[in-house]
Design a protein around this motif. Sequence first.
Motif, PDB file in Angstrom:
ATOM      1  N   ARG A 142       0.996  -1.403  -0.138  1.00 21.72           N
ATOM      2  CA  ARG A 142       0.421  -0.022   0.246  1.00 21.72           C
ATOM      3  C   ARG A 142       0.597   1.669   0.016  1.00 21.72           C
ATOM      4  O   ARG A 142       0.558   2.006  -0.945  1.00 21.72           O
ATOM      5  N   LYS A 143       1.795   1.733   0.357  1.00 26.66           N
ATOM      6  CA  LYS A 143       2.683   2.356   0.902  1.00 26.66           C
ATOM      7  C   LYS A 143       3.198   3.023  -0.538  1.00 26.66           C
ATOM      8  O   LYS A 143       3.819   3.788  -1.203  1.00 26.66           O
ATOM      9  N   ILE A 145       2.189   2.045  -3.113  1.00 26.05           N
ATOM     10  CA  ILE A 145       1.390   2.384  -4.228  1.00 26.05           C
ATOM     11  C   ILE A 145       1.098   3.946  -3.869  1.00 26.05           C
ATOM     12  O   ILE A 145       1.459   4.739  -5.487  1.00 26.05           O
ATOM     13  N   GLU A 146       1.312   4.566  -3.180  1.00 25.01           N
ATOM     14  CA  GLU A 146       0.579   6.207  -2.273  1.00 25.01           C
ATOM     15  C   GLU A 146       1.680   7.219  -2.734  1.00 25.01           C
ATOM     16  O   GLU A 146       1.986   8.032  -3.250  1.00 25.01           O
ATOM     17  N   ASP A 147       3.467   6.362  -2.154  1.00 28.82           N
ATOM     18  CA  ASP A 147       4.136   7.062  -3.123  1.00 28.82           C
ATOM     19  C   ASP A 147       5.185   7.421  -4.026  1.00 28.82           C
ATOM     20  O   ASP A 147       6.143   6.770  -4.551  1.00 28.82           O
ATOM     21  N   ASN A 148       4.634   6.427  -5.330  1.00 30.61           N
ATOM     22  CA  ASN A 148       4.728   6.056  -6.191  1.00 30.61           C
ATOM     23  C   ASN A 148       6.079   5.307  -6.611  1.00 30.61           C
ATOM     24  O   ASN A 148       7.037   5.515  -7.494  1.00 30.61           O
ATOM     25  N   TYR A 195      -1.166   0.979 -10.460  1.00 31.58           N
ATOM     26  CA  TYR A 195      -0.081   1.666 -10.975  1.00 31.58           C
ATOM     27  C   TYR A 195      -0.067   2.554 -12.362  1.00 31.58           C
ATOM     28  O   TYR A 195      -0.518   1.438 -12.944  1.00 31.58           O
ATOM     29  N   ILE A 211      -7.165   0.221  -5.820  1.00 35.68           N
ATOM     30  CA  ILE A 211      -5.978  -0.070  -4.233  1.00 35.68           C
ATOM     31  C   ILE A 211      -6.899  -1.320  -3.904  1.00 35.68           C
ATOM     32  O   ILE A 211      -6.361  -2.334  -3.355  1.00 35.68           O
ATOM     33  N   GLU A 212      -7.979  -1.275  -3.139  1.00 39.01           N
ATOM     34  CA  GLU A 212      -8.661  -1.234  -2.015  1.00 39.01           C
ATOM     35  C   GLU A 212      -8.819  -3.473  -2.545  1.00 39.01           C
ATOM     36  O   GLU A 212      -8.627  -4.524  -1.652  1.00 39.01           O
TER      37      GLU A 212
END
Length: 321
Positions: A142-143, A145-148, A195, A211-212
Amino acid sequence: MKIEKLTPAFKDYLWGGTKLRDVYRKPCDFDKVAESWELSTHPAGESRISGGEFDGMTLNEYFKAHPEVLGENVRRFDNFPVLIKLIDAKSPLSIQVHPSDEYALEHEHEYGKTEMWYIVDCDPGASLYFGVNRAITPEEFRKRIEDNTVEEVLNRAQVHPGDVFFIEAGTLHAIGAGILICEIQQNSNCTYRVYDYGRLGADGKPRELHIEKALAVSKLTPAEGAGAVPEEKAISGGSAARLGQCKYFTTDRYTVDSEICLDVGGCSFMSLTAVKGSGQIIGPENTVEFATGDTVFIPADTGAVTVKGKSALVAVSVKGE
């Protein structure tokens, strides 16, 4: 029943190129021809019969009128189990994952997707993503994905024509730029985008991510079956190789040097997609000419079929359990 040539449905996704139209002669005037759905009963893009008695009929209509063409092994499925595509990726596809049947039926009311890729052609140095390169936790996934930074934990594989990738449901993957693929998959259009490189869709907005749902279905340990080179076995007039097999489909490659003979029994239909060359497919009732990029459907119980010419063919059928 006669052998039938098929006309595909087309998709103009933003990452597509023009090889399917310009090189493989597909009759499509889209600016980008990303995919041709060669053998499809899916409502998002049905292929049709081309020529002969059933000209213009969708595969669904054909199968409903003549269910015997499918074969005994297809009867165990609620719907036709296979979808075959040619995919031209000029730009990379999104990093994505497909759910299992169990998850997809519960949450999407359609089947999941296990698939396989046969690399038809590619640019030098082309690559794709297949699974993760080490075990990761859902929290790290998850992290990233969030920070690319999700690409840093994906397994990048260089590809060559003839390579095979078998992608079970739950495997993270993405086709890279400059690759042309023959994809054999479950009859499903269920995809969770993870992504997308910050790209904008045709509406000028970032494309939707899932994402979920991706977190719920993704396998976060390295996958097997990346870039296998199939074993070639000599047969009269050419060679054969088993590319992949699961309960939904069995895929073989036939290389025709002059003339080969195939036996299409009552257990399953056979489809043939010409990924190289041209020739004739001769059955008991008719003969079909084919060229690179064409797909034909051979009904179950056709019996002896002769393929003449010089070509490479991807053959798909459904084996017994």
